[in-house]
Scaffold this motif. Structure first.
Motif, mmCIF file in Angstrom:
data_model
loop_
_atom_site.group_PDB
_atom_site.id
_atom_site.type_symbol
_atom_site.label_atom_id
_atom_site.label_comp_id
_atom_site.label_asym_id
_atom_site.label_seq_id
_atom_site.Cartn_x
_atom_site.Cartn_y
_atom_site.Cartn_z
ATOM 1 N N THR A 468 -64.994 110.583 -44.957
ATOM 2 C CA THR A 468 -64.607 111.742 -44.154
ATOM 3 C C THR A 468 -63.710 112.696 -44.934
ATOM 4 O O THR A 468 -63.039 113.542 -44.347
ATOM 5 N N ALA A 469 -63.668 112.555 -46.248
ATOM 6 C CA ALA A 469 -62.898 113.443 -47.115
ATOM 7 C C ALA A 469 -63.584 113.493 -48.474
ATOM 8 O O ALA A 469 -64.606 112.820 -48.708
ATOM 9 N N ALA A 470 -63.049 114.291 -49.363
ATOM 10 C CA ALA A 470 -63.653 114.476 -50.685
ATOM 11 C C ALA A 470 -63.736 113.154 -51.433
ATOM 12 O O ALA A 470 -62.833 112.315 -51.371
ATOM 13 N N SER A 486 -66.258 103.576 -54.140
ATOM 14 C CA SER A 486 -65.890 104.977 -54.008
ATOM 15 C C SER A 486 -64.687 105.091 -53.086
ATOM 16 O O SER A 486 -64.516 104.288 -52.161
ATOM 17 N N GLY A 487 -63.858 106.107 -53.363
ATOM 18 C CA GLY A 487 -62.657 106.316 -52.565
ATOM 19 C C GLY A 487 -62.613 107.704 -51.972
ATOM 20 O O GLY A 487 -63.059 108.676 -52.596
ATOM 21 N N GLY A 488 -62.061 107.801 -50.764
ATOM 22 C CA GLY A 488 -61.982 109.067 -50.053
ATOM 23 C C GLY A 488 -60.616 109.709 -50.149
ATOM 24 O O GLY A 488 -59.623 109.064 -50.530
ATOM 25 N N GLY A 489 -60.538 110.985 -49.810
ATOM 26 C CA GLY A 489 -59.314 111.756 -49.903
ATOM 27 C C GLY A 489 -58.340 111.484 -48.771
ATOM 28 O O GLY A 489 -58.357 110.416 -48.139
ATOM 29 N N THR A 490 -57.503 112.485 -48.497
ATOM 30 C CA THR A 490 -56.391 112.288 -47.567
ATOM 31 C C THR A 490 -56.858 111.966 -46.159
ATOM 32 O O THR A 490 -56.267 111.127 -45.474
ATOM 33 N N ALA A 491 -57.918 112.601 -45.708
ATOM 34 C CA ALA A 491 -58.397 112.370 -44.343
ATOM 35 C C ALA A 491 -59.191 111.080 -44.208
ATOM 36 O O ALA A 491 -59.547 110.694 -43.092
ATOM 37 N N SER A 524 -61.528 90.770 -65.547
ATOM 38 C CA SER A 524 -61.458 89.965 -64.327
ATOM 39 C C SER A 524 -62.095 90.762 -63.198
ATOM 40 O O SER A 524 -62.326 91.966 -63.320
ATOM 41 N N ASN A 525 -62.372 90.067 -62.112
ATOM 42 C CA ASN A 525 -62.999 90.714 -60.964
ATOM 43 C C ASN A 525 -61.918 91.354 -60.100
ATOM 44 O O ASN A 525 -61.657 90.941 -58.966
ATOM 45 N N GLU A 526 -61.301 92.377 -60.651
ATOM 46 C CA GLU A 526 -60.225 93.089 -59.981
ATOM 47 C C GLU A 526 -60.454 94.597 -60.095
ATOM 48 O O GLU A 526 -61.199 95.066 -60.957
ATOM 49 N N ILE A 527 -59.790 95.327 -59.225
ATOM 50 C CA ILE A 527 -59.911 96.783 -59.160
ATOM 51 C C ILE A 527 -58.515 97.373 -59.181
ATOM 52 O O ILE A 527 -57.582 96.817 -58.584
ATOM 53 N N VAL A 528 -58.366 98.504 -59.863
ATOM 54 C CA VAL A 528 -57.131 99.267 -59.819
ATOM 55 C C VAL A 528 -57.459 100.636 -59.235
ATOM 56 O O VAL A 528 -58.470 101.249 -59.569
ATOM 57 N N SER A 529 -56.608 101.075 -58.318
ATOM 58 C CA SER A 529 -56.787 102.372 -57.676
ATOM 59 C C SER A 529 -55.469 103.129 -57.705
ATOM 60 O O SER A 529 -54.389 102.533 -57.623
ATOM 61 N N THR A 530 -55.562 104.448 -57.850
ATOM 62 C CA THR A 530 -54.380 105.305 -57.819
ATOM 63 C C THR A 530 -54.444 106.163 -56.570
ATOM 64 O O THR A 530 -55.526 106.535 -56.105
ATOM 65 N N HIS A 531 -53.274 106.496 -56.058
ATOM 66 C CA HIS A 531 -53.204 107.119 -54.740
ATOM 67 C C HIS A 531 -52.267 108.318 -54.751
ATOM 68 O O HIS A 531 -51.356 108.417 -55.585
ATOM 69 N N GLY A 532 -52.529 109.181 -53.783
ATOM 70 C CA GLY A 532 -51.700 110.363 -53.602
ATOM 71 C C GLY A 532 -50.927 110.288 -52.313
ATOM 72 O O GLY A 532 -50.186 109.333 -52.081
#
Length: 609
Positions: A468-470, A486-491, A524-532
């Protein structure tokens, strides 16, 4: 002889002011006072003893009156002295004998007895085993335990908080809503289903019985079978058929208890929650929560739709700052300036797989190819009419996405500007990732769409409209074929996992903040994500449970840029606070030799530009 003042009265008469106000006829007043003193009490005073006390007092007053009459030579003086004596006696009598109301007898407080708690309904063995090792708060500890302040202590605290949240969710909702995490249980004890657990009692759990016991489980905890404080002499023990043990039982040295029966015998949680708490857990991996290196990056744009940081396979980091591109060598720690654009700005950078050439997207819609070793521009490619915010390489194929909603496939070996045009998004293309093994391209746009393209086809293979966001954050799993995150934006704030082989959604997790970038660990079977907005954190997730391994903070702006070192052990993050921070988050690949990673030298501190 006459006495003119009452001050010389041996008995102690009234002062002159009182005598004056009283008048000369003191005999009538004395008789009135005496009459009032001899009058019986009103009917509401029902005590006989009080009437007797008043009569005795009146008799004493009459005797004193006679003594004063005999001893006083003058009549005037006798009257005043008698009047004063009568007033004092009557007032004292009224104060001492006349009650203000009906007499009431107060109940005497008993403070001699003490409350002694009963231990008949307590499980003393379980209570003792649950005591803190330092004893009660009133007991002085002989040796205080030092509280660790390392990273592992914080991770244990976070793990305990997550365990408590899971337990609370399980107890409150009893399986009526999906659980956030699925804890790992030992193989010898299967997790009972929620329906079996709450079939008989939905609010409180049954105390788990011993395996050897044939009695049905009871709702309330019972006292242990034997008296804990009983002692039997050897003579009585032999008579009773029990031998006194020759050594101290094991339970005296330490708790030798059936954990399923004793530890949670006083707990109201269900059996399923008890098994979750008793299940063995893996020790958390210690990850430093502070970056080991920080580089200043002035004019690093605070723009969600740009991609300005990339780490090549030659261990060189490329960063776009304003209208210039800089390269930081991780092995030497040196910073070199690659180029400066004239009347233009850098909007994206991307290294080719070999790490020898770098592509630069500009604000005017141009794509430049540079030889990083020789610091020389090879060619400039056109086609876009707006800024190029995303670039992706697949060997010699360079794919570019722009704000003009178009995606171009370019063969850098051919003289043509582009050979394939993809039109699938209705707004700016801000995310591009190639899956080089399967030949699939994933593109994300500001129209909240995620599109998967098969090889060089200009027709979408799959279209996902779940965000529901970019969609800027895109990453292919190196461990499982066709797994796309995949990751979504602020909304939106979610990370969604897609199966691009079947075109379905596998799982999703709400991160609580804007997802700016995603990267899979190669080791390893891990994920790193960065956030705003609004946490500005870096989170390492364990896949597929999606439990947080660690949460890293330090940036004061949105963490918009993310790149990983060639060996997969170090990540670099960039934000609008104009800093680049290097983090050691992933371990070494099993069986790989530690030759020294590009970011392992702590002494190489520098400033880009």
């Amino acid at each position: 002889m006459s006495i003119s003042s009452a001050d010389s009265d041996p008995v102690g008469g009234l002062p002159p002011a009182v005598a004056k106000s009283t008048g000369t006829d003191t005999s009538h007043s004395s008789a009135a006072v005496l009459t009032r003193a001899l009058t019986p009490p009103p009917p509401d005073h029902d005590g006989v003893d009080e009437i007797c006390d008043i009569n005795i007092t009146s008799a004493r007053t009459m005797r004193r009156h006679r003594r004063l009459s005999d001893a006083t030579p003058s009549g005037g003086v006798k009257s005043r002295a008698l009047d004063a004596a009568l007033r004092r006696d009557v007032n004292r009598t009224q104060r001492e004998t006349t009650p203000g109301g009906s007499p009431q007898r107060k109940r005497q407080r008993v403070n001699g007895d003490r409350f002694i708690p009963s231990r008949s309904g307590q499980d003393l063995q379980a209570s003792f085993s649950l005591l803190h090792e330092d004893g009660s708060p009133a007991t002085t500890s002989r040796q205080k335990k030092r509280i660790p302040h390392g990273e592992l202590h914080f991770q244990k605290t976070e793990e305990a908080n997550r365990t408590f949240s899971t337990l609370l969710r399980s107890e409150l909702f009893e399986g009526r809503i999906p659980q956030a995490t699925t804890p790992s249980y030992p193989t010898d004890q299967a997790m009972p289903s929620t329906s079996d657990t709450v079939a008989g009692h939905s609010t409180r759990s049954q105390t788990p019985p011993k395996r050897s016991s044939s009695h049905p489980p009871s709702m309330t905890p019972s006292t242990p079978h034997k008296n804990l404080f009983s002692f039997m002499s050897p003579r009585n023990a032999c008579a009773a058929g029990h031998l006194t043990p020759s050594r101290t039982p094991q339970s005296r040295h330490g708790p030798n208890l059936d954990t399923r029966t004793q530890i949670y015998s006083l707990s109201p949680v269900r059996i399923g929650s008890q098994q979750m708490l008793l299940s063995p857990r893996r020790q958390s991996r210690a990850i430093s929560k502070v970056p080991y290196k920080v580089l200043d990056a002035p004019e690093l744009a605070d723009d969600f739709y740009l991609n300005l940081v990339d780490w090549g396979s030659a261990n060189v980091l490329g960063v776009g700052l304003g209208s210039s591109v800089y390269m930081w060598n991780a092995q030497t720690g040196r910073v070199n300036k690659l180029c400066t654009l004239e009347d233009d700005v850098v909007t994206s950078v991307s290294w080719i797989q070999k790490g020898t050439h770098i592509a630069i997207g500009t604000g005017k819609g141009l794509v430049q190819i540079w030889d990083a070793e020789k610091t020389r521009r090879l060619r400039t490619m056109t086609g876009h009419t707006a800024r190029v915010g995303s670039l992706a390489w697949n060997t010699h194929i360079l794919t570019s996405g722009s704000r003009d909603r178009i995606i171009y496939h370019r063969d850098v070996r051919a003289p043509d500007q582009w050979f394939r045009k993809l039109s699938g998004h209705k707004q700016e293309v801000c995310g591009l990732r190639w899956n080089c093994e399967d030949g699939q391209l994933a593109s994300g746009g500001n129209d909240n769409k995620l599109i998967v393209w098969d090889k060089l086809s200009d027709t979408p293979q799959w279209k996902f409209a779940d965000h529901t966001a970019a969609v800027k954050a895109i990453a292919w799993s190196p461990h499982q074929r066709g797994l796309l995150a995949s990751g979504g934006g602020t909304a939106d704030r979610r990370i969604i996992f897609h199966d691009t082989v079947r075109g379905s959604i596998i799982n999703e997790v709400d991160t609580g903040s804007q997802v700016c970038n995603i990267a899979w660990s190669r080791n390893s079977n891990e994920i790193v994500s960065t956030h705003g907005y609004s946490q500005n954190q870096i989170v390492v997730w364990k896949y597929p449970s999606m439990t947080q391994v660690v949460s890293l903070t330090g940036h004061t702006y949105r963490v918009l840029y993310l790149a990983m070192s060639p060996d997969g052990r170090v990540i670099v993050t960039g934000a609008g606070d104009e800093t680049l921070r290097f983090w050691n988050v992933f371990g070494r690949r099993p069986g790989a030799r530690d030759d020294g990673d590009g970011g392992g030298r702590l002494s190489n501190w520098g400033i880009i530009r």
